[in-house]
Design a protein around this motif. Sequence first.
Motif, PDB file in Angstrom:
ATOM      1  N   ARG A  33       0.907  11.014   6.632  1.00 25.45           N
ATOM      2  CA  ARG A  33       1.662  11.746   5.615  1.00 25.45           C
ATOM      3  C   ARG A  33       3.144  11.846   5.976  1.00 25.45           C
ATOM      4  NH1 ARG A  33      -2.941  16.397   4.159  1.00 25.45           N
ATOM      5  NH2 ARG A  33      -4.327  14.925   3.086  1.00 25.45           N
ATOM      6  N   LEU A  34       3.453  11.916   7.253  1.00 21.37           N
ATOM      7  CA  LEU A  34       4.857  11.904   7.679  1.00 21.37           C
ATOM      8  C   LEU A  34       5.520  10.561   7.358  1.00 21.37           C
ATOM      9  CD1 LEU A  34       4.598  13.708  11.140  1.00 21.37           C
ATOM     10  CD2 LEU A  34       5.946  14.509   9.187  1.00 21.37           C
ATOM     11  N   GLN A  35       4.738   9.477   7.412  1.00 24.87           N
ATOM     12  CA  GLN A  35       5.270   8.141   7.164  1.00 24.87           C
ATOM     13  C   GLN A  35       5.226   7.754   5.686  1.00 24.87           C
ATOM     14  OE1 GLN A  35       2.933   5.598   9.689  1.00 24.87           O
ATOM     15  NE2 GLN A  35       4.023   6.173  11.559  1.00 24.87           N
ATOM     16  N   SER A  36       4.539   8.539   4.862  1.00 26.81           N
ATOM     17  CA  SER A  36       4.388   8.231   3.447  1.00 26.81           C
ATOM     18  C   SER A  36       5.743   8.231   2.736  1.00 26.81           C
ATOM     19  CB  SER A  36       3.475   9.271   2.793  1.00 26.81           C
ATOM     20  OG  SER A  36       3.465   9.113   1.390  1.00 26.81           O
ATOM     21  N   PRO A  37       5.976   7.285   1.800  1.00 23.09           N
ATOM     22  CA  PRO A  37       7.270   7.229   1.104  1.00 23.09           C
ATOM     23  C   PRO A  37       7.570   8.465   0.265  1.00 23.09           C
ATOM     24  CG  PRO A  37       5.707   5.635   0.177  1.00 23.09           C
ATOM     25  CD  PRO A  37       5.115   6.148   1.444  1.00 23.09           C
ATOM     26  N   GLN A  38       6.525   9.208  -0.210  1.00 24.62           N
ATOM     27  CA  GLN A  38       6.799  10.405  -1.006  1.00 24.62           C
ATOM     28  C   GLN A  38       7.066  11.642  -0.163  1.00 24.62           C
ATOM     29  OE1 GLN A  38       3.630   8.916  -0.990  1.00 24.62           O
ATOM     30  NE2 GLN A  38       2.118  10.330  -1.831  1.00 24.62           N
ATOM     31  N   GLY A  39       6.957  11.521   1.152  1.00 23.23           N
ATOM     32  CA  GLY A  39       7.230  12.655   2.025  1.00 23.23           C
ATOM     33  C   GLY A  39       5.989  13.438   2.376  1.00 23.23           C
ATOM     34  N   PHE A  40       6.086  14.206   3.451  1.00 22.95           N
ATOM     35  CA  PHE A  40       4.932  14.911   4.022  1.00 22.95           C
ATOM     36  C   PHE A  40       4.292  15.891   3.042  1.00 22.95           C
ATOM     37  CE2 PHE A  40       3.271  18.525   6.577  1.00 22.95           C
ATOM     38  CZ  PHE A  40       2.232  17.854   7.223  1.00 22.95           C
ATOM     39  N   LYS A 204       3.572  -0.879   8.497  1.00 23.30           N
ATOM     40  CA  LYS A 204       2.184  -1.071   8.059  1.00 23.30           C
ATOM     41  C   LYS A 204       1.768  -0.001   7.067  1.00 23.30           C
ATOM     42  CE  LYS A 204      -0.922   0.948   9.837  1.00 23.30           C
ATOM     43  NZ  LYS A 204      -1.729   2.140   9.505  1.00 23.30           N
ATOM     44  N   THR A 205       2.134   1.252   7.334  1.00 22.06           N
ATOM     45  CA  THR A 205       1.784   2.355   6.442  1.00 22.06           C
ATOM     46  C   THR A 205       2.453   2.180   5.084  1.00 22.06           C
ATOM     47  OG1 THR A 205       1.505   3.876   8.296  1.00 22.06           O
ATOM     48  CG2 THR A 205       1.868   4.864   6.142  1.00 22.06           C
ATOM     49  N   ARG A 206       3.740   1.828   5.063  1.00 22.89           N
ATOM     50  CA  ARG A 206       4.455   1.644   3.797  1.00 22.89           C
ATOM     51  C   ARG A 206       3.834   0.516   2.967  1.00 22.89           C
ATOM     52  NH1 ARG A 206       9.511   4.183   3.346  1.00 22.89           N
ATOM     53  NH2 ARG A 206       9.396   6.070   4.614  1.00 22.89           N
ATOM     54  N   LEU A 234      17.280   5.205  11.775  1.00 18.28           N
ATOM     55  CA  LEU A 234      16.417   5.196  12.956  1.00 18.28           C
ATOM     56  C   LEU A 234      15.319   6.245  12.868  1.00 18.28           C
ATOM     57  CD1 LEU A 234      16.223   3.695  15.687  1.00 18.28           C
ATOM     58  CD2 LEU A 234      17.508   5.580  16.709  1.00 18.28           C
ATOM     59  N   SER A 235      15.634   7.406  12.288  1.00 15.41           N
ATOM     60  CA  SER A 235      14.621   8.467  12.177  1.00 15.41           C
ATOM     61  C   SER A 235      13.467   8.029  11.299  1.00 15.41           C
ATOM     62  CB  SER A 235      15.251   9.753  11.627  1.00 15.41           C
ATOM     63  OG  SER A 235      15.752   9.539  10.316  1.00 15.41           O
ATOM     64  N   GLY A 236      13.745   7.218  10.275  1.00 13.93           N
ATOM     65  CA  GLY A 236      12.682   6.706   9.414  1.00 13.93           C
ATOM     66  C   GLY A 236      11.793   5.712  10.135  1.00 13.93           C
ATOM     67  N   LEU A 237      12.398   4.866  10.958  1.00 13.78           N
ATOM     68  CA  LEU A 237      11.626   3.872  11.706  1.00 13.78           C
ATOM     69  C   LEU A 237      10.701   4.528  12.732  1.00 13.78           C
ATOM     70  CD1 LEU A 237      14.299   1.103  12.376  1.00 13.78           C
ATOM     71  CD2 LEU A 237      12.391   1.017  10.767  1.00 13.78           C
ATOM     72  N   PHE A 238      11.088   5.738  13.199  1.00 14.25           N
ATOM     73  CA  PHE A 238      10.267   6.437  14.182  1.00 14.25           C
ATOM     74  C   PHE A 238       9.611   7.688  13.595  1.00 14.25           C
ATOM     75  CE2 PHE A 238      12.622   3.656  16.945  1.00 14.25           C
ATOM     76  CZ  PHE A 238      11.713   3.353  17.951  1.00 14.25           C
ATOM     77  N   ALA A 239       9.430   7.680  12.251  1.00 11.26           N
ATOM     78  CA  ALA A 239       8.729   8.793  11.596  1.00 11.26           C
ATOM     79  C   ALA A 239       7.309   8.901  12.143  1.00 11.26           C
ATOM     80  CB  ALA A 239       8.686   8.571  10.083  1.00 11.26           C
ATOM     81  N   GLY A 240       6.910  10.113  12.475  1.00  6.56           N
ATOM     82  CA  GLY A 240       5.552  10.330  12.973  1.00  6.56           C
ATOM     83  C   GLY A 240       5.345   9.930  14.415  1.00  6.56           C
TER      84      GLY A 240
END
Length: 276
Positions: A33-40, A204-206, A234-240
């Motif tokens: 859910r942290l990596q989901s495009p719609q947000g947690f 992979k999640t996206r 960078l924060s998006g690439l290391f989400a979760g």
Amino acid sequence: MDQPGFVASLVAGGVAGVSVDLILFPLDTVKTRLQSPQGFNKAGGFRGIYAGVPSTAIGSFPNAAAFFITYEYVKWFLHSDSASYLIPVKHMLAASAGEVVACLIRVPSEVVKQRAQVSSASRTFQIFSNILYQEGVQGLYRGYKSTVLREIPFSLVQFPLWESLKALWSWRQDHVVDSWQSAVCGAFAGGFAAAVTTPLDVAKTRIMLAKAGSSTANGNVFSALHGVWRAQGLSGLFAGVLPRMAAISLGGFIFLGAYDQTRSLLLGLGKESPAV
């Protein structure tokens, strides 16, 4: 590899896989859910934390069993008296082969699980049916390439590191490591591998969560990574990354410890059984 070793690897791998996936499922949901495009929060937040667990329960045993059968077989097949510096290469090749085979089972299970994790109002079987109806069998294998591209680098780090740490610990104490020591080595190796491969996990999640027909859904890992970098940096690439490290460190402890313990137990029982 002899029959007792084959059976022990199959059963031990399956037991280890089911154990770790079911115990750590809530952490995996939070990470997805942290990596989901719609947000947690829009993906469900902390609600329905076990959404998608039936898919995991069904896929865990054959997935982990397939990996370890392949891993142990390739290690056995490549066994030689070669120099010690080539041993990590053998472990890398064995782990890579194991991931390619295991992902044939893992990816359909993961696609259904992740869809359920970000839309907990839908049931697992309904999600599975919708994927088949709307996208066909190829929909279940969306993200296969990105999953393999995530898992192989992960295993290239985790398994040689796990085997090296066990060998070092065995050398220091002058006897083979116990199962709990193997588990500790697995936790360290898993956490380190999880951290460095998080961007591939985000991609992979996206890809798995993208709408059918979109450019992201085509499965281009580098395109997905570029999109995340452009939108979130960078924060998006290391989400979760923290729940991923926590889950995989704990998972490495349970998974590799349970595997070693179960396999040793089964091989011990096989030696005690009278020959026919």
